[in-house]
Enzyme design. Structure first.
Site, mmCIF file in Angstrom:
data_model
loop_
_atom_site.group_PDB
_atom_site.id
_atom_site.type_symbol
_atom_site.label_atom_id
_atom_site.label_comp_id
_atom_site.label_asym_id
_atom_site.label_seq_id
_atom_site.Cartn_x
_atom_site.Cartn_y
_atom_site.Cartn_z
ATOM 1 N N GLU A 1 -38.868 38.736 27.458
ATOM 2 C CA GLU A 1 -38.478 39.876 27.540
ATOM 3 C C GLU A 1 -39.122 40.920 27.094
ATOM 4 O O GLU A 1 -38.526 41.986 26.459
ATOM 5 C CB GLU A 1 -36.645 40.309 27.451
ATOM 6 C CG GLU A 1 -35.965 38.941 27.773
ATOM 7 C CD GLU A 1 -34.410 39.139 27.424
ATOM 8 O OE1 GLU A 1 -33.996 40.219 27.078
ATOM 9 O OE2 GLU A 1 -33.713 38.071 27.629
ATOM 10 N N ASN B 1 -32.786 31.348 24.092
ATOM 11 C CA ASN B 1 -33.584 32.480 24.141
ATOM 12 C C ASN B 1 -32.853 33.302 23.066
ATOM 13 O O ASN B 1 -31.744 33.446 23.040
ATOM 14 C CB ASN B 1 -33.349 33.081 25.562
ATOM 15 C CG ASN B 1 -34.094 34.224 25.971
ATOM 16 O OD1 ASN B 1 -35.411 34.276 25.945
ATOM 17 N ND2 ASN B 1 -33.384 35.367 26.482
ATOM 18 N N HIS C 1 -38.537 42.235 22.475
ATOM 19 C CA HIS C 1 -38.255 43.686 22.574
ATOM 20 C C HIS C 1 -38.713 44.237 21.308
ATOM 21 O O HIS C 1 -38.556 43.964 20.234
ATOM 22 C CB HIS C 1 -36.690 44.083 22.884
ATOM 23 C CG HIS C 1 -36.271 43.364 24.277
ATOM 24 N ND1 HIS C 1 -36.314 43.966 25.325
ATOM 25 C CD2 HIS C 1 -35.111 42.199 24.258
ATOM 26 C CE1 HIS C 1 -35.481 43.073 25.987
ATOM 27 N NE2 HIS C 1 -34.929 42.306 25.531
ATOM 28 N N GLU D 1 -28.950 34.438 22.805
ATOM 29 C CA GLU D 1 -28.614 35.123 21.365
ATOM 30 C C GLU D 1 -27.588 34.461 20.916
ATOM 31 O O GLU D 1 -26.381 35.037 20.370
ATOM 32 C CB GLU D 1 -28.191 36.492 21.954
ATOM 33 C CG GLU D 1 -29.389 37.230 22.677
ATOM 34 C CD GLU D 1 -29.005 38.839 22.858
ATOM 35 O OE1 GLU D 1 -27.902 39.056 22.839
ATOM 36 O OE2 GLU D 1 -29.914 39.608 23.525
ATOM 37 N N ASP E 1 -40.873 44.203 26.098
ATOM 38 C CA ASP E 1 -41.028 45.667 26.340
ATOM 39 C C ASP E 1 -41.599 46.163 25.078
ATOM 40 O O ASP E 1 -40.886 45.722 24.047
ATOM 41 C CB ASP E 1 -39.751 46.149 27.080
ATOM 42 C CG ASP E 1 -38.580 46.184 26.527
ATOM 43 O OD1 ASP E 1 -38.370 45.653 25.170
ATOM 44 O OD2 ASP E 1 -37.475 46.256 27.115
HETATM 45 C C1 XIL Z 1 -29.708 44.136 29.524
HETATM 46 C C2 XIL Z 1 -30.271 44.790 30.773
HETATM 47 O O1 XIL Z 1 -31.487 44.946 30.504
HETATM 48 C C3 XIL Z 1 -29.365 46.083 31.032
HETATM 49 O O2 XIL Z 1 -29.376 46.422 32.183
HETATM 50 C C4 XIL Z 1 -27.965 45.661 30.567
HETATM 51 O O3 XIL Z 1 -27.071 46.824 30.844
HETATM 52 C C5 XIL Z 1 -27.474 44.834 29.494
HETATM 53 O O4 XIL Z 1 -28.582 43.952 29.470
HETATM 54 N N1 XIL Z 1 -31.318 40.756 25.844
HETATM 55 C C6 XIL Z 1 -31.035 40.074 27.395
HETATM 56 C C7 XIL Z 1 -31.011 40.797 28.271
HETATM 57 O O5 XIL Z 1 -31.181 38.638 27.199
HETATM 58 O O6 XIL Z 1 -29.962 40.289 29.229
HETATM 59 C C8 XIL Z 1 -30.473 42.313 28.066
HETATM 60 O O7 XIL Z 1 -30.297 42.797 29.558
HETATM 61 C C9 XIL Z 1 -31.435 42.886 26.903
HETATM 62 C C10 XIL Z 1 -31.333 42.141 25.675
#
Ligand code: XIL
Length: 489
Positions: free
Chosen positions: A262, A192, A228, A151, A264
């Protein structure tokens, strides 16, 4: 992904969606050399054996959800707490799963001793280097892929004003990759980010960043797209992720691997059948986007069950974002991902169920026959996917063809030169009987009749024809057993 017609390779796999009901995502992914992954919650892992089982059987890659974040490894300076990260890596090693390490450089989940301003610039830089190298070295050979920088970009494509940019300058990104490479030369190193899955200014920024870093010789091997996503409420006509495949191809063009890291897809709570159907379709799209790009090496879901999703607390009012429900049961999205993974080229023998004889490719231009199974090359067929459930069927470089594109019952089926796009050379594989078994009808797509041995003969060398579809016969004279279908291990 295609198999060359001139030299058909023997590849085991599943012929299509319908064959996969009892086959796990992991089995299907492995059969096509793909990694299907899930993030792992340490607390769920510790207390829930059902969760452990699903993780083990459904996925061949894992990403610690939080256990490797710096705040969890070294909350107090000099006091390292590896227990949870070690437990995940140990279990993954035991289960023969790949590990994606997540994440070395991020602006979140940092220890306060890093962020509170007490370290000088040199100390901060050294602390970051130590953190990266200690962590990567510890898991060298066991963590195959690292999200090195996470990020790093703003929505407008410029570099995020993180502690790293502010204190160390923009060179921190190149440094981080070089330090990680030094610590484990064999690990694949990724950058990422999120909201770069479609044509955003952030995607442009990421593209230029990766291109420039590569041009400078910075060891960056891959780009991870978090993905996401949400199904808007009310459900829109156009579902999301339409540009994901284009994005993956675009970055692959830079000569790097790409991955969905990631995934979802949350819905507005309470969820209902329509929302879950839209979610399933979006999961299908994401999976198809990745498996359709040869450099897309893995797809990881961020949480695989609604029972333990970060969305519940992360995005209040939204949830049910995962493949399995709160009772670890499969949701519609699961079946969609499963069918995408199942849909691939494969090869093997083709046996007539009523006679036990093998489909045999004769000399060029001649009619196919059934003959005693010999394990010969003329009885090995490659099924090359054209579209969902539709395949060309070749042996020795010749295509199964309904002669003259005839739609008549009794038309001969011969081995002819393959010509792309001819429906009389394309066959729907329609499963017969129990789902997950190996028995199919072969239905020419120009006629939707059935490939069969003439007259239901059991004789050696009996010719093969296009027959009128008969819904059921005893013994089943229009059914072929395909040896290339993988079985549940
Ligand atoms: C999130 C986890 O899922 C949570 O449990 C935690 O509280 C915060 O982080 N992008 C990412 C992940 O790269 O590491 C994040 O994970 C979600 C967003």
């Amino acid at each position: 992904m295609g198999i060359g017609l001139a030299a058909p390779a023997l590849i085991l796999g599943a012929p299509g969606p319908a064959a996969s009901a009892e086959i796990t995502l992991r089995t299907l992914a492995a059969a096509r050399g793909f990694r299907i992954g899930a993030s792992v919650s340490s607390s769920a892992l510790e207390k829930d054996s059902g969760y452990q089982d699903k993780l083990k059987y459904e996925f061949n890659s894992v990403t610690p959800e939080n256990a490797m974040k710096w705040a969890n490894l070294e909350a107090t300076r000099g006091q390292e707490t590896w227990g949870k990260a070690d437990a995940i890596v140990d279990l993954a090693t035991q289960n023969n799963q790949m590990v994606r390490g997540h994440t070395l450089v991020w602006h979140k989940s940092l220890p306060t001793w890093v962020t509170d301003g007490t370290l000088s610039t040199d100390e901060l830089r050294d602390a970051l280097k130590q953190h990266i190298q200690k962590t990567v070295k510890r898991y060298a050979g066991r963590v195959a892929v690292w999200d090195v920088v996470n990020e790093a970009l703003n929505d407008d494509g410029t570099l995020r004003q993180s502690i790293w940019l502010q204190r160390l300058g923009s060179g921190y990104i190149a440094d981080a990759f070089r330090w990680a490479r030094e610590a484990d030369p064999s690990a694949k190193l990724y950058i990422n980010d999120f909201d770069a899955e479609w044509a955003t200014p952030k995607r442009d920024g990421l593209y230029k960043l990766v291109r420039d870093l590569r041009a400078q010789g910075v060891p960056i091997d891959g780009v991870g797209f978090q993905t996401h996503t949400l199904i808007k409420d009310p459900i829109p006509a156009a579902l999301p992720l339409t540009q994901l495949q284009d994005t993956l191809k675009l970055f692959a063009g830079l000569g790097v691997d790409v991955a969905v890291t990631e995934l979802d897809i949350r819905v507005k709570l309470p969820s209902d059948a329509d929302k879950l159907a839209a979610q399933a379709e979006t999961y299908r799209r994401a999976a198809a986007a990745c498996v359709g790009v040869s450099r897309c090496v893995s797809l990881t879901v961020w949480g695989f069950t609604d029972k333990y999703s970060w969305v519940d607390s992360g995005v209040p009012g939204w949830g049910d974002a995962d493949l399995l429900d709160r009772s670890l049961q499969k949701k519609p999205a699961y079946a969609k991902v499963q069918s995408v993974l199942a849909d691939r080229d494969f090869a093997g023998t083709v046996t007539a169920l009523h006679s036990g004889q093998c489909l045999t490719m004769p000399a060029d231009g001649r009619r196919l026959v059934q003959s005693s199974c010999t394990n010969g090359q003329d009885q090995k067929f490659t099924f090359q996917r054209v579209a969902t459930k539709i395949y060309t069927i070749t042996s020795g470089g010749k295509c199964l063809t309904v002669d003259g594109a005839s739609t008549a019952a009794g038309a001969a089926v011969s081995g002819r030169a393959c010509v792309a796009g001819k429906p009389e050379q394309q066959f729907e594989l329609r499963p017969v009987g129990e789902v997950g078994a190996q028995d199919y009808r072969l239905m020419p797509t120009h006629s939707y009749k059935s490939v069969a041995v003439k007259g239901g003969s059991t004789a050696n060398w009996a010719p093969v024809e296009q027959a009128q579809y008969l819904s059921s016969t005893t013994p089943p004279t229009q059914v072929w057993r395909l040896s290339g279908v993988p079985r549940q291990p």
